[in-house]
Scaffold this active site. Structure first.
Site, short mmCIF file in Angstrom:
data_model
loop_
_atom_site.label_atom_id
_atom_site.label_comp_id
_atom_site.label_asym_id
_atom_site.label_seq_id
_atom_site.Cartn_x
_atom_site.Cartn_y
_atom_site.Cartn_z
N SER A 135 0.84 -1.25 0.07
CA SER A 135 -0.10 0.05 -0.08
C SER A 135 0.86 1.36 -0.09
CB SER A 135 -0.67 0.03 1.42
OG SER A 135 -1.61 1.30 1.49
N LYS A 161 -1.30 -0.90 -4.38
CA LYS A 161 -2.39 -0.28 -3.95
C LYS A 161 -2.15 1.09 -3.75
CE LYS A 161 -4.59 -0.16 0.55
NZ LYS A 161 -5.45 -0.86 1.48
N LYS A 163 -3.32 5.15 -2.32
CA LYS A 163 -4.07 5.61 -1.80
C LYS A 163 -4.37 7.05 -2.55
CE LYS A 163 -4.05 3.87 2.16
NZ LYS A 163 -5.14 3.06 2.92
N ASP A 188 -7.31 2.99 -2.97
CA ASP A 188 -7.99 2.99 -1.58
C ASP A 188 -8.17 4.51 -1.31
OD1 ASP A 188 -9.14 2.70 0.98
OD2 ASP A 188 -7.24 1.69 1.95
N GLU A 213 -11.26 0.59 -3.03
CA GLU A 213 -11.58 0.38 -1.86
C GLU A 213 -12.00 1.65 -1.10
OE1 GLU A 213 -8.02 -1.25 0.29
OE2 GLU A 213 -8.70 -1.01 2.20
N ASP A 238 -13.65 -1.83 3.32
CA ASP A 238 -12.60 -1.94 4.63
C ASP A 238 -13.29 -1.41 5.77
OD1 ASP A 238 -10.49 -1.30 6.23
OD2 ASP A 238 -9.21 -0.48 5.06
N LYS A 262 -9.32 -7.03 8.29
CA LYS A 262 -7.93 -6.77 9.05
C LYS A 262 -8.66 -7.29 10.35
CE LYS A 262 -7.15 -2.57 6.91
NZ LYS A 262 -6.88 -1.07 7.05
N GLY A 290 -3.83 -4.39 6.56
CA GLY A 290 -3.10 -4.25 7.44
C GLY A 290 -3.30 -2.74 8.27
O1 OSB Z 1 -7.00 1.66 4.69
O2 OSB Z 1 -6.11 -0.10 4.49
C1 OSB Z 1 -6.24 1.02 4.85
C2 OSB Z 1 -2.88 1.73 7.08
C3 OSB Z 1 -3.54 2.04 8.36
C4 OSB Z 1 -4.75 2.41 8.31
C5 OSB Z 1 -5.46 2.15 7.34
C6 OSB Z 1 -5.05 1.61 6.11
C7 OSB Z 1 -3.67 1.19 5.89
C8 OSB Z 1 -3.12 0.80 4.83
C9 OSB Z 1 -1.76 0.07 4.91
O3 OSB Z 1 -3.40 0.95 3.48
C10 OSB Z 1 -1.74 -1.27 5.43
C11 OSB Z 1 -0.53 -1.92 5.89
O4 OSB Z 1 0.36 -1.82 4.83
O5 OSB Z 1 -0.50 -2.32 6.72
MG MG Z 2 -8.28 0.66 3.51
#
Ligand code: OSB
Ligand code: MG
Length: 369
Positions: A135, A161, A163, A188, A213, A238, A262, A290
């Site tokens: 991500s 992924k 953001k 995401d 997402e 999510d 998660k 995660g």
């Molecule tokens: O939205 O998936 C999410 C990290 C912190 C809070 C929310 C998210 C995320 C990530 C990274 O996208 C996930 C990771 O690599 O642990």
């Molecule tokens: Mg997410």
């Protein structure tokens, strides 16, 4: 197995790269590491709440409070026959899934160690490697984003992924696709849009995205269903899926076609597995998300990802992608084929570097019975 002792530790670990999403930017991770003792064994779990109530309403402070005052008293001194009972034990406490997860995971680890089995196997998983994705946070410039993606692709990650947020979406995706026409790509939004943005998501249909997402509200299931109807790209939820019931509602309403699971968001591994099983029955693929976990939470995520319906690469990346000095030994590393090997020792299968853990602990508290 009787739970004889429980320890909470607040840990702070600087991130290798700041992580920016539509809700903000993190440079340090704060988590609560949970240790539980029984019959000479120790189980570990993690509550990866982070600093502020942005992704969820929980923070390290709320975890500490809810664990110390409500969850620890429910667990301490109990005889636990199976880890699946912890969810029921914690049911009187409404919400606070991240707080529950650290304790619940620690009990899973403890009982898997008692059984002498790797946690993955104890949970019902079969594979010895899981597919890893990464991500990538919002970057100061598009060039920086392209560089970072290039590095991750070279390392072997099996999907990227990115953001997005208003102002960092269509153009960015256009640039990424031009540079990396074949990479498995998803977005995401962390709830940064509303249904009025449907035309934007229709345009994003042109970029062969694996999924988008959580574009809409963090508690929403209805508008996501309305959006899914209007676009070709699968939506993945999510934030909106907090219990197995939510997963059932999302499936029935057509709010998404894929679910990110998660443990922290859903209150632990048992709830995560129930969501997995429900999605499998309905032929909905899932993948493991995660919360920037340290090696302890990561070990739990790796074990969970071995269940058969985790059919897409997850946000379970190598330790080095997050932390310079993680607290487990060995570290989680990316194999050249873009997978992460599942530890084969009992429980989480990695040792906790207690010296390192102590060095990054900012407060701890022991509860004994
Ligand atoms: O939205 O998936 C999410 C990290 C912190 C809070 C929310 C998210 C995320 C990530 C990274 O996208 C996930 C990771 O690599 O642990
Ligand atoms: Mg997410």
């Amino acid at each position: 197995m009787r739970i004889e002792r429980i320890e909470l530790r607040e840990v702070r670990l600087p991130l290798v790269h700041p992580f920016e999403t539509s809700f903000g930017r993190e440079t340090v991770q704060r988590v609560v590491i949970v240790k539980v003792w029984g019959e000479g064994l120790i189980g570990y779990g993690e509550s990866a709440a982070g600093i502020g109530p942005w992704y969820s309403y929980e923070t390290v402070e709320t975890c500490w409070h809810v664990q110390r005052d409500f969850l620890v008293p429910l667990l301490l001194g109990r005889k636990i026959e199976a880890p699946t009972v912890v969810t029921g034990l914690f049911a009187p406490v409404r919400g606070h899934p991240i707080a529950k997860t650290g304790l619940e995971e620690a009990v899973w680890d403890l009982l898997a160690k008692e059984a002498g089995e790797p946690l993955a196997h104890f949970l019902g998983g079969t594979v010895d490697r899981i597919e890893s994705g990464v991500s990538v946070g919002i970057q100061p410039t598009v060039d920086r984003l392209l560089d970072r993606i290039g590095t991750f692709i070279d390392q072997g990650y099996r999907r990227i992924k990115i953001k997005i947020k208003p102002g960092w979406d269509l153009d960015v995706v256009e640039n990424v696709r031009q540079r990396f026409p074949d990479v498995r790509l998803m977005l995401d939004a962390n709830s940064a849009y509303s249904l009025a943005d449907a035309p934007l998501f229709r345009r994003l249909d042109e970029y062969a995205l694996m999924m988008v997402e959580q574009p809409l509200g963090y508690y929403d299931l209805l508008d996501h269903a309305r959006l899914q109807e209007q676009i070709g790209t699968p939506l993945c939820l999510d934030e909106s899926i907090i219990t197995p019931e939510h997963a059932g509602w999302a499936i029935e309403l057509g709010s998404c076609r894929i679910i990110n699971i998660k443990p922290g968001r859903v209150g632990g591994l048992y709830s995560a597995r129930r969501i997995h099983d429900l999605c499998q029955e309905h032929e909905f693929p899932v993948w493991c998300g995660g919360l920037l976990e340290t090696g302890i939470g990561r070990a739990h995520n790796v074990a969970l990802s071995t269940l058969p319906n985790f059919r897409l690469p997850g946000d379970v990346s190598a330790s080095a992608r997050y932390y310079e000095h993680d607290i487990v030994d060995p570290l989680f590393e990316l194999n050249p084929d873009g997978t992460i090997s599942v530890p084969s020792g009992p429980g989480i299968g990695v040792a906790v570097d207690e010296e390192r853990l102590e060095a990054c602990t900012v407060r701890s508290r022991m509860f004994e019975n």
